[in-house]
Each structure stands twice: as structure tokens, then as C-alpha cells.
Design a protein around this motif. Structure first.
Motif, PDB file in Angstrom:
ATOM      1  N   GLY A 277       1.089  -1.158  -0.280  1.00  0.00           N
ATOM      2  CA  GLY A 277      -0.167  -0.079  -0.208  1.00  0.00           C
ATOM      3  C   GLY A 277       0.687   1.113  -0.308  1.00  0.00           C
ATOM      4  O   GLY A 277       0.423   2.438  -0.487  1.00  0.00           O
ATOM      5  N   HIS A 530      -4.814  -4.461   1.409  1.00  0.00           N
ATOM      6  CA  HIS A 530      -5.746  -5.556   0.854  1.00  0.00           C
ATOM      7  C   HIS A 530      -6.766  -4.545   1.822  1.00  0.00           C
ATOM      8  O   HIS A 530      -6.730  -3.944   2.563  1.00  0.00           O
ATOM      9  CB  HIS A 530      -5.139  -6.327   1.869  1.00  0.00           C
ATOM     10  CG  HIS A 530      -4.156  -7.273   1.219  1.00  0.00           C
ATOM     11  ND1 HIS A 530      -4.256  -7.765   0.085  1.00  0.00           N
ATOM     12  CD2 HIS A 530      -2.668  -7.619   2.168  1.00  0.00           C
ATOM     13  CE1 HIS A 530      -2.518  -8.051  -0.255  1.00  0.00           C
ATOM     14  NE2 HIS A 530      -1.761  -7.856   1.227  1.00  0.00           N
ATOM     15  N   TYR A 531      -8.067  -5.757   0.949  1.00  0.00           N
ATOM     16  CA  TYR A 531      -8.899  -4.859   1.808  1.00  0.00           C
ATOM     17  C   TYR A 531      -9.531  -5.581   2.925  1.00  0.00           C
ATOM     18  O   TYR A 531      -9.574  -6.184   2.921  1.00  0.00           O
ATOM     19  CB  TYR A 531     -10.248  -5.063   0.054  1.00  0.00           C
ATOM     20  CG  TYR A 531     -12.052  -4.332   0.669  1.00  0.00           C
ATOM     21  CD1 TYR A 531     -12.090  -3.673   0.896  1.00  0.00           C
ATOM     22  CD2 TYR A 531     -12.601  -5.329   1.319  1.00  0.00           C
ATOM     23  CE1 TYR A 531     -13.281  -2.552   1.311  1.00  0.00           C
ATOM     24  CE2 TYR A 531     -14.224  -5.161   1.710  1.00  0.00           C
ATOM     25  CZ  TYR A 531     -13.726  -3.792   1.828  1.00  0.00           C
ATOM     26  OH  TYR A 531     -15.440  -3.329   1.711  1.00  0.00           O
ATOM     27  N   ASN A 532     -10.120  -4.534   3.559  1.00  0.00           N
ATOM     28  CA  ASN A 532     -11.072  -4.412   4.894  1.00  0.00           C
ATOM     29  C   ASN A 532     -12.393  -4.043   5.212  1.00  0.00           C
ATOM     30  O   ASN A 532     -12.614  -3.097   4.189  1.00  0.00           O
ATOM     31  CB  ASN A 532      -9.560  -4.046   5.929  1.00  0.00           C
ATOM     32  CG  ASN A 532      -8.582  -4.015   6.149  1.00  0.00           C
ATOM     33  OD1 ASN A 532      -8.275  -5.698   6.523  1.00  0.00           O
ATOM     34  ND2 ASN A 532      -7.548  -3.068   5.502  1.00  0.00           N
ATOM     35  N   GLU A 533     -12.148  -5.244   5.318  1.00  0.00           N
ATOM     36  CA  GLU A 533     -14.172  -4.625   5.391  1.00  0.00           C
ATOM     37  C   GLU A 533     -14.712  -3.951   6.495  1.00  0.00           C
ATOM     38  O   GLU A 533     -14.642  -3.906   7.750  1.00  0.00           O
ATOM     39  CB  GLU A 533     -15.327  -5.966   5.849  1.00  0.00           C
ATOM     40  CG  GLU A 533     -16.147  -6.128   5.475  1.00  0.00           C
ATOM     41  CD  GLU A 533     -16.908  -5.990   3.754  1.00  0.00           C
ATOM     42  OE1 GLU A 533     -17.911  -5.694   3.850  1.00  0.00           O
ATOM     43  OE2 GLU A 533     -16.420  -6.621   3.377  1.00  0.00           O
ATOM     44  N   ASP A 735      -7.063  -0.228  -2.125  1.00  0.00           N
ATOM     45  CA  ASP A 735      -8.122  -0.220  -1.010  1.00  0.00           C
ATOM     46  C   ASP A 735      -7.560   1.755  -0.256  1.00  0.00           C
ATOM     47  O   ASP A 735      -7.425   1.871   1.021  1.00  0.00           O
ATOM     48  CB  ASP A 735      -7.704  -0.571   0.115  1.00  0.00           C
ATOM     49  CG  ASP A 735      -8.476  -0.634   1.097  1.00  0.00           C
ATOM     50  OD1 ASP A 735      -9.893  -0.428   1.210  1.00  0.00           O
ATOM     51  OD2 ASP A 735      -8.232  -0.911   2.530  1.00  0.00           O
ATOM     52  N   ASN A 736      -7.233   2.150  -1.634  1.00  0.00           N
ATOM     53  CA  ASN A 736      -7.341   3.774  -0.692  1.00  0.00           C
ATOM     54  C   ASN A 736      -8.737   4.700  -0.859  1.00  0.00           C
ATOM     55  O   ASN A 736      -8.112   6.031  -0.368  1.00  0.00           O
ATOM     56  CB  ASN A 736      -6.893   4.510  -2.663  1.00  0.00           C
ATOM     57  CG  ASN A 736      -7.161   4.623  -3.730  1.00  0.00           C
ATOM     58  OD1 ASN A 736      -8.050   3.663  -3.946  1.00  0.00           O
ATOM     59  ND2 ASN A 736      -7.443   5.129  -4.725  1.00  0.00           N
ATOM     60  N   TRP A 737      -9.352   4.046  -1.027  1.00  0.00           N
ATOM     61  CA  TRP A 737     -10.930   5.296  -1.039  1.00  0.00           C
ATOM     62  C   TRP A 737     -11.658   3.852  -1.217  1.00  0.00           C
ATOM     63  O   TRP A 737     -11.820   3.014  -1.750  1.00  0.00           O
ATOM     64  CB  TRP A 737     -11.334   6.424  -1.894  1.00  0.00           C
ATOM     65  CG  TRP A 737     -10.619   6.253  -3.399  1.00  0.00           C
ATOM     66  CD1 TRP A 737     -11.063   5.330  -3.732  1.00  0.00           C
ATOM     67  CD2 TRP A 737     -10.542   7.178  -4.246  1.00  0.00           C
ATOM     68  NE1 TRP A 737     -11.282   5.894  -5.447  1.00  0.00           N
ATOM     69  CE2 TRP A 737     -11.181   6.719  -6.087  1.00  0.00           C
ATOM     70  CE3 TRP A 737     -10.542   8.894  -3.850  1.00  0.00           C
ATOM     71  CZ2 TRP A 737     -10.522   7.542  -6.748  1.00  0.00           C
ATOM     72  CZ3 TRP A 737      -9.782   9.636  -5.023  1.00  0.00           C
ATOM     73  CH2 TRP A 737     -10.706   8.814  -6.012  1.00  0.00           C
ATOM     74  N   ARG A 738     -13.476   4.278  -1.057  1.00  0.00           N
ATOM     75  CA  ARG A 738     -14.443   3.873  -1.097  1.00  0.00           C
ATOM     76  C   ARG A 738     -15.249   4.510  -2.652  1.00  0.00           C
ATOM     77  O   ARG A 738     -14.969   5.815  -2.220  1.00  0.00           O
ATOM     78  CB  ARG A 738     -15.750   3.653  -0.079  1.00  0.00           C
ATOM     79  CG  ARG A 738     -14.437   2.739   1.290  1.00  0.00           C
ATOM     80  CD  ARG A 738     -15.292   2.821   1.967  1.00  0.00           C
ATOM     81  NE  ARG A 738     -14.835   1.586   3.045  1.00  0.00           N
ATOM     82  CZ  ARG A 738     -14.126   2.541   4.229  1.00  0.00           C
ATOM     83  NH1 ARG A 738     -14.928   3.769   4.717  1.00  0.00           N
ATOM     84  NH2 ARG A 738     -13.742   1.844   4.808  1.00  0.00           N
ATOM     85  N   ARG A 764     -11.400   6.597   5.265  1.00  0.00           N
ATOM     86  CA  ARG A 764     -10.715   6.095   3.604  1.00  0.00           C
ATOM     87  C   ARG A 764     -11.718   7.129   3.559  1.00  0.00           C
ATOM     88  O   ARG A 764     -12.625   7.422   4.085  1.00  0.00           O
ATOM     89  CB  ARG A 764     -11.205   5.161   2.985  1.00  0.00           C
ATOM     90  CG  ARG A 764     -10.531   3.662   3.235  1.00  0.00           C
ATOM     91  CD  ARG A 764      -8.932   3.604   3.113  1.00  0.00           C
ATOM     92  NE  ARG A 764      -8.648   1.963   3.158  1.00  0.00           N
ATOM     93  CZ  ARG A 764      -8.279   1.930   4.462  1.00  0.00           C
ATOM     94  NH1 ARG A 764      -7.759   2.883   5.519  1.00  0.00           N
ATOM     95  NH2 ARG A 764      -7.347   0.745   4.356  1.00  0.00           N
ATOM     96  N   TYR A 843     -16.606   0.057  -5.262  1.00  0.00           N
ATOM     97  CA  TYR A 843     -14.992   0.146  -4.732  1.00  0.00           C
ATOM     98  C   TYR A 843     -14.731   0.077  -3.148  1.00  0.00           C
ATOM     99  O   TYR A 843     -15.127   1.168  -2.757  1.00  0.00           O
ATOM    100  CB  TYR A 843     -13.631   0.929  -5.951  1.00  0.00           C
ATOM    101  CG  TYR A 843     -12.277   0.263  -5.341  1.00  0.00           C
ATOM    102  CD1 TYR A 843     -11.689  -0.671  -6.006  1.00  0.00           C
ATOM    103  CD2 TYR A 843     -11.515   1.336  -4.860  1.00  0.00           C
ATOM    104  CE1 TYR A 843     -10.437  -1.010  -5.142  1.00  0.00           C
ATOM    105  CE2 TYR A 843     -10.740   0.583  -3.897  1.00  0.00           C
ATOM    106  CZ  TYR A 843     -10.002   0.063  -4.705  1.00  0.00           C
ATOM    107  OH  TYR A 843      -8.718  -1.160  -3.854  1.00  0.00           O
ATOM    108  N   PRO A 844     -13.978  -0.817  -3.055  1.00  0.00           N
ATOM    109  CA  PRO A 844     -14.071  -2.172  -3.416  1.00  0.00           C
ATOM    110  C   PRO A 844     -15.189  -2.797  -4.208  1.00  0.00           C
ATOM    111  O   PRO A 844     -15.717  -2.454  -3.686  1.00  0.00           O
ATOM    112  CB  PRO A 844     -13.209  -2.822  -2.184  1.00  0.00           C
ATOM    113  CG  PRO A 844     -12.978  -1.182  -1.045  1.00  0.00           C
ATOM    114  CD  PRO A 844     -13.691  -0.492  -1.456  1.00  0.00           C
TER     115      PRO A 844
END
Ligand SMILES: Cc1ncc(C[n+]2csc(CCOP(=O)(O)OP(=O)(O)O)c2C)c(N)n1
Length: 937
Positions: A277, A530-533, A735-738, A764, A843-844
């Protein structure tokens, strides 16, 4: 009878000028003035009186007038004759600055009393000639001033006194002067050492404007004295390493280690940098934070904002950080603003300042309620070149600072070879900001000793200038010479200072070389890409929402909003029952209320956002009789945090940069910026690209800024339709933004609450495509239970189709408003073999949620992605790549869209309608395969 003495000094000139005019033509002055002059004695009496008062020979009034006019001209136009260029170029000049222009000569001045000139310049002068000489050195020497653009007479008076009385002159104490020389020595030796040790490596040397460092020292000292808690600094590449080393006390060893090692993140093998990242940035973009005076009674935090190469774009970010630092928001109502708490300093380039529009946009914020920070100190590091371009080619104004005059900013020009004058300039600047809480600017005129960067040959393009520069002594040399002449320091003392500075660097180099590890390892903050929920917030009860709703619909007894609006709002009182009808605006207000009750401060800004561009928000009510305003969210009884909402100025770059800065510095606040239409956000593209999308990856800068971008095709034409969703998806990685596109108000409600709930745990930025026609669409409205029981769903299934899932052959995938268009379409009201599935979080990419939904339709043999946007825009490119890589998905993929086009929407409403219907038909009629072509227009 009048008292001539009362008119001596700076005012005498005006009065005597008027009197002179009156004598030539009494009707040329106004009636009141004429009446006063009528009572005055005739000229011979005046002369006699003057002799009595001054004890010198009689003088014609016209000469007094002329001397006063000359003094006045020097005070207001002296900058045009000032010697600001260390390289010795001649100033522009102005006839009004010449004695003879006023019909007098030096002999005449020598005959006049010094008081004719007045102010500090008259003190100790034997006559007006000496006083004028003093005045010239004050206003046309190596420092000069432009104050006439300041409209407040009080401020102008203060500024004139500051100069006239020399209130902020630096001390002539030898110890003070030796310290200043020592500092200049450190600055110069640092640059020279880097130059010799790392030849050709970029460092963007400060040499030629070296005095910037002592100036910052001085302003920080002044900030400590006036009880400031934080100084926030924004600057570009030039001199940044020197500022980091000397102002931010970054150890030399750490800086040298970066030159030597080109360090990368600890713990990440270079071989495995893909997928990681944190990607870092070059050393002259990095930020810093230091507490000065730690352990002593006064602590001052100084912060240097990281910045991109994009010159001047850090300006609004620093302003936003400052505002966040100045506000306390742990209480109901409006945030409490203390502008004395934090001082912003912006350092500009002389080419960038007049050239980049973001400068003007940011200056425009200074006096706006939602944006003021109580004044910024601006310093233009004016080296008279922009890369290879000369002033005549990069600005239309004489001074680099002229733009600021339109914003009433007082300007101090100073020659960078006069360090004491430069310190006086910052002292005045700080005192003015302290006193009036307004912006002030210093134009520090110097030169650039080397090329734009150190690998550059400046003589290719500026041969004559660089011939002068090569022969020109450094400011340290000049000041050392001066202090030697004054007997303040010896030759040996000067050499010892240089040796000391050099030794510190050599020791640090040794330290850096001996260390195997790069210095200043930063702790990893889990930037693993990595994508975190995000976690879902706990449910909120129906009673609580009902109570919020009632409070949001009430106002003080004697407050009378527009009756039509009051009726409109009262509709919201009827929506909490089982019939629902909670529209977008109401769902948003309820979400905000719930956050305030949880103690989360909210700041929302945008063009016309108080009412809402589409008249859907009405967060601010206006009394129709008094014009008073009432903001229900600021009066919510359960609120434990502040709510602020402001209509922004008509700008995107500066205000978006501001909110980004605010969100970075106030990580516990929900900060939202709303575009008028999503299209206009591309005016702020550098802020989006350089800060919001990538700030975390480059600088570990955390932001939870929310962008609300109205988006949707409703026949309004090319510039009110698309928020350019594709751009945000293209920038999405690691995983930079939603990026979300909700189709119901309930989803929007939960999305906002989810964002607020994760502010501190998973910060984010959030980009939301917001609707226009859906704001009040019944199919997009919510009922109370959906708010109470639901959570944000990244994918929404088709409830109707689910009831006959085995019959479904085609899954129509889409996002946002087109889903409602299709659901509302008559084709879908009949049972058929199509399911409409909405991707609400793009996104994600919600791969798991989508797989689950797709599994509900075992007989489906085709997925059709449907979008309103042309094929080369919207989410298609992004979604198709996601779907084709979705494990286990073996199904035909088609697309329905407008054909690929350079312009996002048509300007003809009939054509729009025709196309829209074809898109819906193409999606829903299984016999029509597609519109827009398979994978192409
Ligand atoms: C927005 C933007 N456009 C172009 C550039 C490329 N560029 C880098 S430095 C520079 C010249 C800057 O001159 P000035 O503002 O006088 O600052 P100096 O480098 O002289 O200190 C240019 C054009 C940039 N960094 N940012």
C-alpha cells in the motif's frame, strides 16, 4: 485662527495641498473645508506665524506643500523606487518620487523644518532634506511597502506607524546579529555540503534566498510569544530540505541518510513492493511534525504539510488543516473557532504565485465565514525565475505579488540580501496578523544561485543573469563583511562559524554512513493494500429516529420560515409510519442526527449546499421577516458534537483542497464536500489525483473525506449528467478509497453512518455518486424499518425476481439511477426472466456479495451490464475487468450502454429520451440482445 503645528507631520501635506488649491480657486474645495480656510489668516500672516513657531526663515507655503507631497509620494509609492534586487537591477521608478517633480530642490528641502516630512523620519533630522533621505531609506531602500489597497483606515494607520515609527526593527545588539550570521552560515554550509557530497542530486537549493530560514525562526519565535499552539506550513520544493533541517530540526544524519540510502519502507522487501500500500514520495515532498520547546513551559507544534509537485495546490490544504486545528467541536451547535490557536504560513514561488489560479482561489477564502483562519502569512520566495522562464514571460504585473492586492492584502517587499530588513518584514507580518487576523504577504526578492535543480545549467537560458550571480557574494558573506565593519565579529569568528557548521554535517555524515539502517524508521500503520471490510454501526432504534425527526422539524416559536417550505418540510413528519416515503434529504438529516448523538462532529460544504442544489436539503432555515437563520441540527437535544454547514464560494479546487486538509487534521469529524453537479469536480482534478486518491499511499496521510457528486442522465446535457464515475474507478487501487453509487435513501443513510463509524478505525475517503431525480423518487425512498433494521448492502438483489428466481435467464447488473429507471419501467412490472441487480459499492468491488446474489439465479446464462453512460465512460471498463476475473463465474457477459463518445451526454432532449428508452429496452427485452454492441459501441 489655526494652529500650523497641528498640521505638521504626515497630515500637513494633505491640508496644505488643499489650502494651496483653495488659494488658487476657493471653489475647488468642498464647502466645509472652504469655511475653515476662510477663517485662516492671509499668506503673509501664515509665513510670520511659521517663523514664530519654527524659528527659521519664512518659507512659501507652496514649498511646504511640495515637500509634504514628496513625503506622501515616498510613503505610498516608494516601492516603485526601492532597491529590492540583490543583483542590482534598477527599480521601475516613478516621477512622484523625484524631488524636482514637485517644483523644489534639495536646497529648498534643506531650508524646511524636518517636521514637514513628519513621523519617525523627522526624528534626529536637522531639516526636511535629511528627513526625506530617512524616509527614502525606510520606503525605497532594501525594504518597501504597499498598503494603499488595505481599505480599513485603522489598519493602514497601524501599518504606517509600524513602518514610520520603526516599531519592528531588529535589535542592533551584537549577540543578536552574531546569531543571525550563525544561522545564515548553517543554511549556506548545509547547501554547499550537499552540493559537494551529492553532486547533481536534486535538492532545490535555497541559496539566493537563504534568509527564509531565519525569517521562519523569527515568526515561530513571535508565535510562541503570542501563545500560539500550532504553526502549519505549506511550501514547495525550493529550500524544503533546509527548512526541514533547521526549522523542523530534522537531524542532518537522517537527511544525509536519505541521500545515501534512498530508503524505502522498513519491512517491505523491494522485490515484493507490488501490492504494497505505501509507495512513498521524493524527499522534497515529505511532511514533518515537530514539537518545539518540549519540556519547557511553552510547547509549539509545527507541521509541514506534505505536498505534490503541483505547485500551490497545498495552499488550500494547509488552510483546511489550520481551520480544523482552530476548531473545538465536542459540543452541540457550531464549532468554537479560536484563530489565535494556529498560525498558517504559506511559502510561494514567484512564477507559481501569479500563474496558478489556485492561489487566487485560496486567497478568496480569507474572509469567508466557513473558511477564515484569522489570517495567513504568505512569503513569496522570489528568485526572479520560474525554471528557465523570466518574469516578462510569466506574469503581466510588475511585482510577483500584485495578485494579492485585489484581496486587500498588505505587501512588504524586501531584498533577500538584507537579512535584518527581512526579519523586520516578518515581525511586521506577524504583528499585523496577530492584531487584525488578516492575510499579509512578504515578497522576498532574491535570486537562484544554481539551476532550477542542481543538474540544470542555468547559463543556457540566462547567461547574463548567471554571470552576475557567479560574481555575487552570498548573503552570509555580505552580512559577515558588514558585521566585521561594525566590529561585531572578527574574521576568525566568521571562519569559526563556518567550521562549526561544517563539522556538524561531517559528524552527521559519519553517523549516517556507519548506520546500516536508514534513519527515522516510521512505524508501519498497516498500509498493506488489502481490502478491509468496514464495520457496520450498531442499529438505531425507531423511537430514537422518530424523536430526531420531530426535533429536526421544529424551530423556535417566533421563527417563521417560508410557509411553502414549512409545508414541504412537514411532509417529513408523515413519513415515519409504515407507508414510508423518507426521501434522500430526510434520510441524510436523520443519519447526521444519529452521528451527532454519537458525538461525531460534522462539517458539510459545497456550492449552495445549505439548501441543496436541488432544493432537497434545507439544513438552514431562513426567517422570512428577519432573515435570521436556524439550523435544526445545531439544536438537537441529544447532540454531543458540532454541526457546521456552509455554502462554499464558487470554486472546486480550493474548497475541495480545504476540506481534504480539514479532514486530515480532524480525523474524528465527518467532513463532506458536495459538488454542485458531479461534473464540476474535475475542476479540482489535482486535488483528487494528488491528495485524495494517493495521499495515503504517498504520505500515509489519512482522510475520511466524503465527496458527494450528483450524477445521473436526465436529459440535462453534457455538463450536468456525469460525475465521471470512471475516473474514480480508474484511480481506485490498494484499498485507497470507497466509491459508491446508491439507489435508495436507506442505502445512503447506512453508507453515511458506516463512514462515520469507521472514521478512526478504517479511515478512507468516500466518493458517492448522488442522485438528482432520485432525491424524491418513490422507488428510492425508505421506510423507517429499513433505516432501523438495515445495514449498507454493497449489492442489492431484485426482490421481485427472487420470487421466481428459477425463471431468470438474464441478470441485468447496474449501478445507481438506471436501476430505478428500469424498475419503474413497464417492461419490468410483468413477470419475466430478467433480474435487476444493483452494485451499490463499486470499489472495493463486492465480489463475495455479488457471487452470493448471482448464485440465487442458477438458470441465468447471461449477465448484461447496463449503464446510461457511453461505453467508454461509467463503470463498464472497471466492472467488466472485475467480472471476468471473478472466480467461478462462467457466464456470458454483455453490455448495454450509449455508444462510446467523447462527450458524456447529448444536448438534445429528444435524442436523450430515445437513447434512454433503447437502453432500457435493450436491457429488459431478452429478444433484443444489446444496444451499444457487445464490448463496443
Ligand atoms: C502545477 C505545476 N505546473 C508545472 C510544474 C513544473 N515546475 C516545477 S518548478 C517550476 C517553476 C517554478 O517557479 P517558481 O514558482 O518561481 O518557484 P522556484 O522553483 O523558482 O522556486 C515549474 C514550472 C509544477 N511543478 N507544477
Amino acid at each position: 485662527m489655526y494652529n500650523l503645528e497641528a498640521f505638521y507631520g504626515p497630515n500637513a501635506g494633505y491640508v496644505l495641498e488643499l489650502y494651496d488649491r483653495y488659494r488658487q480657486n476657493p471653489t475647488s474645495v468642498d464647502v466645509t473645508t472652504r469655511a475653515i480656510f476662510d477663517t485662516w489668516s492671509p499668506e503673509d500672516q501664515l509665513i510670520a506665524e511659521q517663523e514664530a513657531i519654527t524659528g527659521i526663515a519664512p518659507i512659501e507655503v507652496s514649498k511646504i506643500v511640495a515637500a509634504s507631497e514628496l513625503a506622501h509620494a515616498i510613503r505610498s509609492r516608494g516601492h516603485l523606487g526601492a532597491h529590492l534586487d540583490p543583483l542590482g537591477s534598477e527599480p521601475l521608478g516613478d516621477p512622484a518620487l523625484l524631488t524636482e517633480t514637485h517644483g523644489i530642490n534639495d536646497e529648498d528641502l534643506a531650508q524646511l523644518p524636518p517636521d514637514v516630512v513628519g513621523g519617525h523620519s523627522a526624528e534626529g533630522a536637522r531639516n526636511a532634506l535629511e528627513a526625506i533621505a530617512n524616509l527614502r531609506s525606510m520606503y525605497s531602500g532594501t525594504i518597501s511597502y504597499e498598503f494603499d489597497q488595505v481599505k480599513s483606515p485603522l489598519e493602514r494607520g497601524w501599518l504606517r506607524d509600524a513602518v514610520g515609527l520603526q516599531l519592528y526593527r531588529t535589535s542592533s545588539d551584537p549577540a543578536f546579529r552574531r546569531n543571525l550570521l550563525r544561522r545564515l552560515t548553517q543554511v549556506e554550509v548545509f547547501e554547499r555540503y550537499l552540493h559537494q557530497t551529492y553532486p547533481g542530486q536534486k535538492r532545490f537549493s535555497l541559496e539566493g534566498t537563504d534568509v527564509l530560514v531565519p525569517m521562519l525562526d523569527e515568526v515561530i519565535k513571535a508565535a510562541i510569544d503570542s501563545g500560539t499552539s500550532e504553526v502549519i506550513l505549506g511550501m514547495a520544493h525550493r529550500g524544503r530540505l533546509n527548512v526541514l533541517a533547521h526549522v523542523f530540526e530534522k537531524p542532518y544524519a537522517a537527511i544525509l541518510s536519505e541521500f545515501g540510502h534512498m530508503k524505502h519502507e522498513e519491512g517491505v522487501p523491494l522485490t515484493d513492493s507490488f501490492g504494497f500500500g505505501y509507495t512513498g514520495d521524493v524527499k522534497y515532498h515529505l511532511g514533518a511534525e515537530t514539537i518545539l520547546g518540549e519540556g519547557a513551559t511553552v510547547d509549539l507544534k509545527i507541521t509541514l504539510s506534505p505536498n505534490p509537485s503541483h505547485l500551490e495546490f497545498v495552499n488550500p490544504v494547509v488552510e483546511g488543516m489550520t481551520r480544523a486545528s482552530q476548531e473545538t467541536n465536542d459540543h452541540r451547535g457550531i464549532p468554537q473557532l479560536d484563530v489565535d490557536h494556529t498560525l498558517p504560513i504559506l511559502i510561494h514561488g514567484d512564477a507559481a504565485f501569479p500563474g496558478e489560479g489556485i492561489v487566487a482561489e485560496t486567497l478568496n477564502l480569507w474572509n469567508l465565514n466557513g473558511y477564515t483562519v484569522g489570517g495567513t502569512i504568505h512569503i513569496i520566495v522570489n528568485n526572479q525565475l520560474g525554471f528557465t522562464t523570466e518574469p516578462k514571460d510569466y506574469r503581466s504585473t510588475y511585482f510577483a505579488s500584485d495578485l494579492a492586492k485585489g484581496f486587500e492584502v498588505p505587501i512588504i517587499h524586501v531584498n533577500a540580501d538584507d537579512p535584518e530588513a527581512a526579519l523586520m518584514a516578518v515581525r511586521i507580518a506577524h504583528a499585523y496578523r496577530d492584531q487584525f487576523h488578516k492575510d499579509i504577504l512578504i515578497d522576498l526578492v532574491g535570486y537562484r544561485r544554481w539551476g532550477h535543480n542542481e543538474g540544470d545549467e542555468p547559463a543556457f537560458t540566462q547567461p547574463q543573469m548567471y554571470e552576475i550571480i557567479r560574481a555575487h557574494p552570498t548573503v552570509r558573506e555580505l552580512y559577515a563583511r558588514y558585521l566585521q565593519e561594525q566590529g561585531v565579529v572578527s574574521r576568525e569568528g566568521v571562519d569559526a562559524m563556518q567550521q562549526q557548521a561544517l563539522k556538524a554535517l561531517e559528524d552527521a555524515k559519519q553517523e549516517a554512513d556507519d548506520s546500516l539502517q536508514p534513519f527515522e524508521q516510521e512505524e508501519s500503520d498497516g498500509l498493506n493494500g488489502h481490502y478491509n471490510e468496514p464495520e457496520q454501526p450498531p442499529a438505531i432504534s425507531a423511537q430514537t429516529l422518530i424523536a430526531f425527526n420531530a426535533e429536526l422539524l421544529s424551530w423556535p416559536e417566533h421563527f417563521s420560515p417560508n410557509p411553502k417550505l414549512a409545508r414541504l418540510l412537514q411532509r417529513r413528519a408523515t413519513t415515519m409510519g409504515s407507508d414510508g416515503g423518507i426521501d434522500w434529504g430526510q434520510a441524510e438529516a436523520l443519519a447526521f442526527a444519529s452521528m451527532l448523538a454519537d458525538g461525531i462532529p460534522i462539517r458539510l460544504t459545497g456550492q449552495d449546499s445549505e439548501r441543496g442544489t436541488f432544493s432537497h436539503r434545507h439544513a438552514v432555515l431562513h426567517d422570512q421577516h428577519t432573515g435570521d437563520i436556524y439550523i435544526p441540527l445545531q439544536h438537537l437535544s441529544q447532540a454531543k458534537a458540532s454541526f457546521s454547514i456552509y455554502n462554499s464560494p464558487l470554486s472546486e479546487s480550493s474548497v475541495l483542497g480545504f476540506e481534504y486538509g480539514y479532514s486530515v487534521h480532524a480525523p474524528d469529524s465527518l467532513v463532506l464536500w458536495e459538488a454542485q453537479y458531479g461534473d464540476f469536480a474535475n475542476v479540482a482534478q489535482p486535488v483528487i489525483d494528488q491528495f485524495i486518491a494517493s495521499g495515503r499511499s504517498k504520505w500515509k496521510q489519512q482522510s475520511s473525506l466524503v465527496l458527494l457528486l450528483p450524477h445521473g442522465y436526465e436529459g440535462q446535457g453534457p455538463d450536468h449528467s456525469s460525475a465521471r464515475l470512471e475516473r474514480y474507478l480508474e484511480l481506485a487501487a490498494l484499498d485507497n478509497w470507497r466509491v459508491a453509487n446508491c439507489s435508495t435513501s436507506a442505502q445512503y443513510f447506512h453508507l453515511l453512518r458506516m463512514q462515520a463509524f469507521n472514521l478512526l478505525t478504517l479511515p478512507r475517503p468516500l466518493v458517492v455518486m448522488t442522485p438528482k431525480s432520485l432525491l424524491r423518487h418513490p422507488l428510492a425512498a425508505a421506510n423507517l424499518q429499513e433505516l432501523v433494521q438495515g445495514t449498507f448492502q454493497p449489492v442489492l438483489d431484485d426482490r421481485v425476481a427472487l420470487s421466481h428466481a428459477d425463471a431468470v435467464r438474464r441478470i441485468v447488473l447496474c449501478t445507481g439511477k438506471i436501476a430505478i429507471d428500469m424498475l419503474a419501467n413497464k417492461l419490468h412490472t410483468q413477470p419475466h426472466d430478467v433480474a435487476i441487480v444493483r452494485v451499490e459499492m463499486l470499489y472495493p468491488f463486492p465480489a463475495e456479495a455479488l457471487k452470493k446474489v448471482l448464485a440465487n439465479y442458477p438458470e441465468a446464462h447471461e449477465i448484461v451490464w447496463v449503464q446510461e453512460e457511453p461505453l467508454n465512460m461509467g463503470a463498464w471498463s472497471y466492472v467488466s475487468s472485475q467480472l471476468t476475473t471473478l472466480p467461478g463465474l462462467d457466464i456470458e457477459l454483455n453490455v448495454v450502454a450509449r455508444p462510446a463518445r467523447p462527450s458524456p451526454a447529448t444536448g438534445f432532449s429528444d435524442l436523450f429520451q430515445f437513447e434512454q428508452e433503447r437502453i432500457i429496452e435493450g436491457a429488459l427485452r431478452t429478444t433484443v440482445k444489446q444496444y451499444g454492441g457487445k464490448h463496443g459501441g
